[in-house]
Scaffold this active site. Structure first.
Site, PDB file in Angstrom:
ATOM      1  N   TYR A  92       0.856  -1.183   0.000  1.00  0.00           N
ATOM      2  CA  TYR A  92       0.000   0.000   0.000  1.00  0.00           C
ATOM      3  C   TYR A  92       0.892   1.233   0.000  1.00  0.00           C
ATOM      4  O   TYR A  92       1.814   1.344   0.811  1.00  0.00           O
ATOM      5  CB  TYR A  92      -0.901   0.013   1.233  1.00  0.00           C
ATOM      6  CG  TYR A  92      -1.738   1.265   1.344  1.00  0.00           C
ATOM      7  CD1 TYR A  92      -2.948   1.373   0.674  1.00  0.00           C
ATOM      8  CD2 TYR A  92      -1.304   2.348   2.106  1.00  0.00           C
ATOM      9  CE1 TYR A  92      -3.719   2.517   0.760  1.00  0.00           C
ATOM     10  CE2 TYR A  92      -2.064   3.504   2.195  1.00  0.00           C
ATOM     11  CZ  TYR A  92      -3.262   3.591   1.519  1.00  0.00           C
ATOM     12  OH  TYR A  92      -4.013   4.728   1.601  1.00  0.00           O
ATOM     13  N   LEU A  93       0.627   2.152  -0.924  1.00  0.00           N
ATOM     14  CA  LEU A  93       1.393   3.390  -1.005  1.00  0.00           C
ATOM     15  C   LEU A  93       0.515   4.547  -0.542  1.00  0.00           C
ATOM     16  O   LEU A  93      -0.522   4.834  -1.157  1.00  0.00           O
ATOM     17  CB  LEU A  93       1.863   3.631  -2.446  1.00  0.00           C
ATOM     18  CG  LEU A  93       2.796   2.570  -3.038  1.00  0.00           C
ATOM     19  CD1 LEU A  93       3.128   2.891  -4.489  1.00  0.00           C
ATOM     20  CD2 LEU A  93       4.078   2.451  -2.223  1.00  0.00           C
ATOM     21  N   ASP A 196      -2.716   1.889 -20.318  1.00  0.00           N
ATOM     22  CA  ASP A 196      -4.057   2.231 -19.814  1.00  0.00           C
ATOM     23  C   ASP A 196      -3.949   3.455 -18.913  1.00  0.00           C
ATOM     24  O   ASP A 196      -4.465   3.471 -17.792  1.00  0.00           O
ATOM     25  CB  ASP A 196      -4.645   1.043 -19.048  1.00  0.00           C
ATOM     26  CG  ASP A 196      -6.119   1.243 -18.691  1.00  0.00           C
ATOM     27  OD1 ASP A 196      -6.789   2.063 -19.351  1.00  0.00           O
ATOM     28  OD2 ASP A 196      -6.596   0.577 -17.753  1.00  0.00           O
TER      29      ASP A 196
END
Length: 289
Positions: A92-93, A196
């Protein structure tokens, strides 16, 4: 996507993350079910793809490994399958929505300076977004690759969904002729693409440095990524200035980039229905002027 998955204790034990203090469902796009888990060691990000093996995440993992040479990305902590479903655990950042947009543009430009290992277009490894499986078989011709392995399969999906009309087909055929003509005067280098890059696939860390997520990498024309950034907005003038000062676009960009906008709108038409039909028609009209 229906959130049918239950994070029961048996599955949580299988992940070997230790005691889980909190589970929060978060937006994971339209492809995966996504959760933020609070563990004793900190937070992690869990993606679940129902009814697939862990091979489903191979392309995303390979993409993150390539992009991390140029920009901050989540670290892959583990990948596997549980019962009938695949999962991917990422670091998790801590992040925020605003930061150094100029540096984000520079980062994309540096990504685009990584050339294909064989000077061809593709990746040799397909990936799936929704019901669209992108064929990345290597090709020596960008025109052939883009038409046959991106636009034509999307058009077929639109046909299957009943959202591809005769006027669209006529305009599309004219556009293909136009694209081939433009490619006759433009031979793009095959470079690494995020694949994307819309506004939901970047963020900034707490120091304002750019982070990219959810890659769909392949090697192709760098203008492909830039076209996607222009479809729904979210990229400001500083982003484009950072890109231009690092790796300026070349003459004819404004005409060619419309085809990459068309690709992204056709993708949305194929996945989300008739609400995108007018946008596709408008872009085809711009191309055929």
């Amino acid at each position: 996507m229906e959130r049918r998955y239950v994070l029961n204790q048996e599955f949580i034990s299988h992940l070997k993350l230790g005691p889980i203090r909190q589970v929060q469902s978060v937006s994971g796009g339209d492809i995966n079910q996504a959760y933020q888990l609070e563990t004793a060691q900190g937070r992690v990000f869990l993606l679940i793809q129902p009814n697939h093996t862990k091979a489903f995440f191979t392309h995303e993992i390979n993409g993150l490994k390539l992009l991390e040479q140029f920009v901050k990305v989540p670290k892959v902590l583990s990948v596997g399958h549980w019962q009938n479903d695949a999962y991917l655990v990422l670091s998790y950042l801590a992040h925020q929505s605003h930061g150094d947009d100029f540096a984000l543009g520079q980062a994309l430009a540096h990504i685009h300076q990584k050339a294909s290992p064989n000077h061809h277009y593709g990746f040799g490894e397909a990936f799936t977004m929704g019901t669209f499986t992108a064929d990345n078989t290597w090709q020596s011709s960008w025109s052939q690759f883009f038409i046959q392995q991106r636009l034509e399969p999307l058009k077929e999906l639109c046909h299957q969904q009943g959202v591809w009309s005769l006027p669209l087909e006529r305009a599309y055929q004219k556009a293909i002729i136009r694209f081939k003509m433009l490619m006759g005067d433009y031979q793009p280098q095959s470079v690494l693409l995020h694949g994307d890059l819309w506004s939901g696939n970047f963020m900034f860390d707490l120091d304002g440095r750019p982070i990219m997520i959810d890659p769909a990498v392949f090697y192709g024309d760098r203008e492909f990524d830039l076209g996607i950034t222009q479809v729904f907005g979210g990229f400001n003038a500083e982003f484009y200035r950072g890109y231009q000062e690092t790796y300026p676009v070349v003459a004819g960009f404004e005409q060619r980039v419309l085809f990459y906008e068309l690709y992204y709108l056709m993708f949305h038409l194929s996945q989300f229905g008739i609400g995108y039909q007018q946008a596709v028609a408008n872009t085809l009209s711009k191309i055929n002027r």
